[in-house]
Scaffold this motif. Structure first.
Motif, mmCIF file in Angstrom:
data_model
loop_
_atom_site.group_PDB
_atom_site.id
_atom_site.type_symbol
_atom_site.label_atom_id
_atom_site.label_comp_id
_atom_site.label_asym_id
_atom_site.label_seq_id
_atom_site.Cartn_x
_atom_site.Cartn_y
_atom_site.Cartn_z
ATOM 1 N N PRO A 252 59.353 70.443 73.651
ATOM 2 C CA PRO A 252 58.053 71.112 73.575
ATOM 3 C C PRO A 252 58.161 72.624 73.753
ATOM 4 O O PRO A 252 59.064 73.129 74.421
ATOM 5 N N ALA A 253 57.217 73.349 73.155
ATOM 6 C CA ALA A 253 57.130 74.788 73.378
ATOM 7 C C ALA A 253 56.602 75.085 74.769
ATOM 8 O O ALA A 253 56.942 76.106 75.376
ATOM 9 N N ALA A 254 55.766 74.210 75.287
ATOM 10 C CA ALA A 254 55.199 74.383 76.628
ATOM 11 C C ALA A 254 54.952 73.016 77.238
ATOM 12 O O ALA A 254 54.708 72.029 76.528
ATOM 13 N N VAL A 255 55.014 72.964 78.568
ATOM 14 C CA VAL A 255 54.705 71.754 79.314
ATOM 15 C C VAL A 255 53.628 72.114 80.329
ATOM 16 O O VAL A 255 53.803 73.037 81.135
ATOM 17 N N VAL A 256 52.508 71.411 80.287
ATOM 18 C CA VAL A 256 51.411 71.626 81.234
ATOM 19 C C VAL A 256 51.438 70.499 82.246
ATOM 20 O O VAL A 256 51.333 69.324 81.884
ATOM 21 N N LEU A 257 51.590 70.866 83.522
ATOM 22 C CA LEU A 257 51.635 69.887 84.604
ATOM 23 C C LEU A 257 50.354 70.024 85.421
ATOM 24 O O LEU A 257 50.095 71.070 86.018
ATOM 25 N N TRP A 258 49.566 68.957 85.437
ATOM 26 C CA TRP A 258 48.291 68.991 86.164
ATOM 27 C C TRP A 258 48.458 68.389 87.545
ATOM 28 O O TRP A 258 49.014 67.298 87.705
ATOM 29 N N SER A 259 47.924 69.102 88.554
ATOM 30 C CA SER A 259 47.894 68.596 89.932
ATOM 31 C C SER A 259 46.530 68.907 90.523
ATOM 32 O O SER A 259 46.124 70.068 90.595
ATOM 33 N N GLN A 260 45.832 67.879 90.951
ATOM 34 C CA GLN A 260 44.504 68.040 91.526
ATOM 35 C C GLN A 260 44.562 68.434 92.995
ATOM 36 O O GLN A 260 43.707 69.162 93.488
ATOM 37 N N ALA A 261 45.570 67.962 93.728
ATOM 38 C CA ALA A 261 45.665 68.206 95.168
ATOM 39 C C ALA A 261 47.067 68.674 95.531
ATOM 40 O O ALA A 261 48.044 68.341 94.864
ATOM 41 N N ARG A 262 47.157 69.451 96.605
ATOM 42 C CA ARG A 262 48.458 69.957 97.026
ATOM 43 C C ARG A 262 49.436 68.834 97.367
ATOM 44 O O ARG A 262 50.651 69.007 97.271
ATOM 45 N N SER A 263 48.896 67.700 97.753
ATOM 46 C CA SER A 263 49.767 66.578 98.111
ATOM 47 C C SER A 263 50.535 66.031 96.917
ATOM 48 O O SER A 263 51.558 65.360 97.080
ATOM 49 N N THR A 264 50.065 66.317 95.702
ATOM 50 C CA THR A 264 50.763 65.812 94.510
ATOM 51 C C THR A 264 51.575 66.887 93.805
ATOM 52 O O THR A 264 52.395 66.576 92.939
ATOM 53 N N ALA A 265 51.333 68.165 94.121
ATOM 54 C CA ALA A 265 52.036 69.258 93.445
ATOM 55 C C ALA A 265 53.502 69.280 93.878
ATOM 56 O O ALA A 265 53.808 69.443 95.054
ATOM 57 N N SER A 266 54.413 69.143 92.937
ATOM 58 C CA SER A 266 55.855 69.129 93.218
ATOM 59 C C SER A 266 56.515 70.325 92.541
ATOM 60 O O SER A 266 56.734 70.326 91.326
ATOM 61 N N TYR A 267 56.836 71.358 93.327
ATOM 62 C CA TYR A 267 57.507 72.526 92.766
ATOM 63 C C TYR A 267 58.926 72.192 92.336
ATOM 64 O O TYR A 267 59.467 72.795 91.401
ATOM 65 N N ALA A 268 59.537 71.235 92.996
ATOM 66 C CA ALA A 268 60.887 70.832 92.594
ATOM 67 C C ALA A 268 60.865 70.272 91.172
ATOM 68 O O ALA A 268 61.736 70.584 90.349
ATOM 69 N N LEU A 269 59.852 69.461 90.869
ATOM 70 C CA LEU A 269 59.724 68.909 89.529
ATOM 71 C C LEU A 269 59.432 70.019 88.522
ATOM 72 O O LEU A 269 60.003 70.049 87.426
#
Length: 356
Positions: A252-269
């Motif tokens: 892909p040219a871009a990947v959009v990662l959606w996270s609604q809450a900080r508990s699901t946001a993974s910076y490692a990913l």
């Protein structure tokens, strides 16, 4: 549906309109929009002209016209039988002069605040569980105002209002919230299909693991399709291994990662995806990673990442990847610019956010 020479009953009319009999009776009492003739002097029987009048009122309120104004317009269009005068109509009460114990309907009882007319129409149709009216109105606002304005000024405020009503009413209005979310999702998907993206490196859209809320991504997919950009929507709670495989397979040219809450946001990913490369040896490329949603708040994105603060910003950032300038801003029919409603203020609904 059985119709006699005297017309149909209130119950049959309500079923035909997709509203409750109580709603029909309240319209008659409050706005003087009752049947012209009553069988045996008291029983309501709705003639074809009465039915047409109520159908017109439903259409007008679904488009955002206040109920009192819609009733006046619908009554003016009714062709009353000869000999039937206005003295048979019930007293008309306007929204500015409600009957005792009643408050103006506004957006069907939802806490909307200062919003545009189409938003109120969508809210009224949602509270009535009038799916056809919601479908028609959503299709119309997308066509008239464009995807971004329709999302920010009609869909999101209504979804927020339903979420607030749900949270403050002991789990009532869940059926309203579910139906509204489904209708919004359907409208967004239809908009995406109607504007097929060009054949090029696509934009991959995915919720991070343990994140099920998809509506904002669906809005982004529709907006990208409107701009002619191909998308691949993977939806909610995509496992990390599946996301890795998808990126490697489609480049892909871009990947959009959606996270609604900080508990699901993974910076490692996110860092892992931003560091992935593909293509011919010596000419490898990596995707731009967009961290979308309030879950990513409070941290500066690393190299190769962006954090758009709204739908329009996300669309413009992705458009630039393809070497094209963003389109001119959509024309708005309101004089004052509303408070931004974007991907960081996502709706609180069954398909977008779980209840706290």
């Amino acid at each position: 549906m059985v119709e006699t020479s005297l017309g149909i009953t209130t119950g049959a009319l309500a079923q035909r309109l997709g509203v409750s009999p109580t709603t029909v009776r309240s319209w008659e009492q409050r706005y003087g929009i009752g049947p012209a003739i009553r069988a045996d002097g008291k029983h309501r029987r709705w003639s074809p002209s009465d039915v047409a009048m109520l159908e017109e009122m439903c259409r007008l309120t679904a488009s955002g016209i206040p109920p009192a104004e819609a009733a006046r317009a619908a009554r003016s269009d009714r062709r009353e039988p000869a000999g039937i005068g206005k003295e048979l109509a019930a007293p008309v009460l306007s929204d500015s002069d409600p009957s005792p114990g009643r408050k103006p309907a506004g957006g069907g009882g939802l806490p909307l605040g200062d919003v545009r007319q189409e938003c109120r129409g969508l809210a009224r149709a949602a509270v009535r569980l009038d799916a056809p009216a919601m479908e028609t109105l959503l299709e119309q606002v997308i066509s008239d105002f464009g995807l971004v304005t329709a999302w920010e000024e009609v869909m999101v405020p209504t979804l927020h209002a339903v979420g607030r009503k749900w949270e403050s009413s002991d789990d009532r209005y869940v059926e309203v919230e579910h139906l509204l979310s489904w209708q919004v999702s359907t409208a967004l998907r239809r908009a995406a299909i109607a504007s097929a993206g060009r054949q090029s490196a696509p934009v991959l859209l995915a919720c991070v693991p343990s994140e099920p809320h998809t509506l904002p991504l669906e809005a982004l997919a529709a907006g990208l399709s409107e701009r002619g950009i191909a998308t691949l929507m993977f939806g909610g709670a995509v496992p990390a291994e599946a996301l890795d495989a998808a990126v490697r397979r489609c480049g892909p040219a871009a990947v959009v990662l959606w996270s609604q809450a900080r508990s699901t946001a993974s910076y490692a990913l996110a860092r892992h995806v931003a560091g992935m490369t593909f293509g011919l040896r010596g000419a490898r490329t990596a995707p731009l990673v967009l961290l979308a949603g309030p879950g990513w708040a409070g941290r500066t994105p690393d190299s190769g990442m962006l954090r758009p603060r709204g739908l329009r910003e996300a669309l413009d950032s992705i458009t630039r990847i393809y070497g094209e300038p963003p389109p001119e801003p959509e024309r708005r029919s309101v004089a004052d610019e509303p408070e931004p409603l974007g991907m960081d203020r996502s709706p609180t609904s069954s398909r977008t956010a779980s209840r706290p």
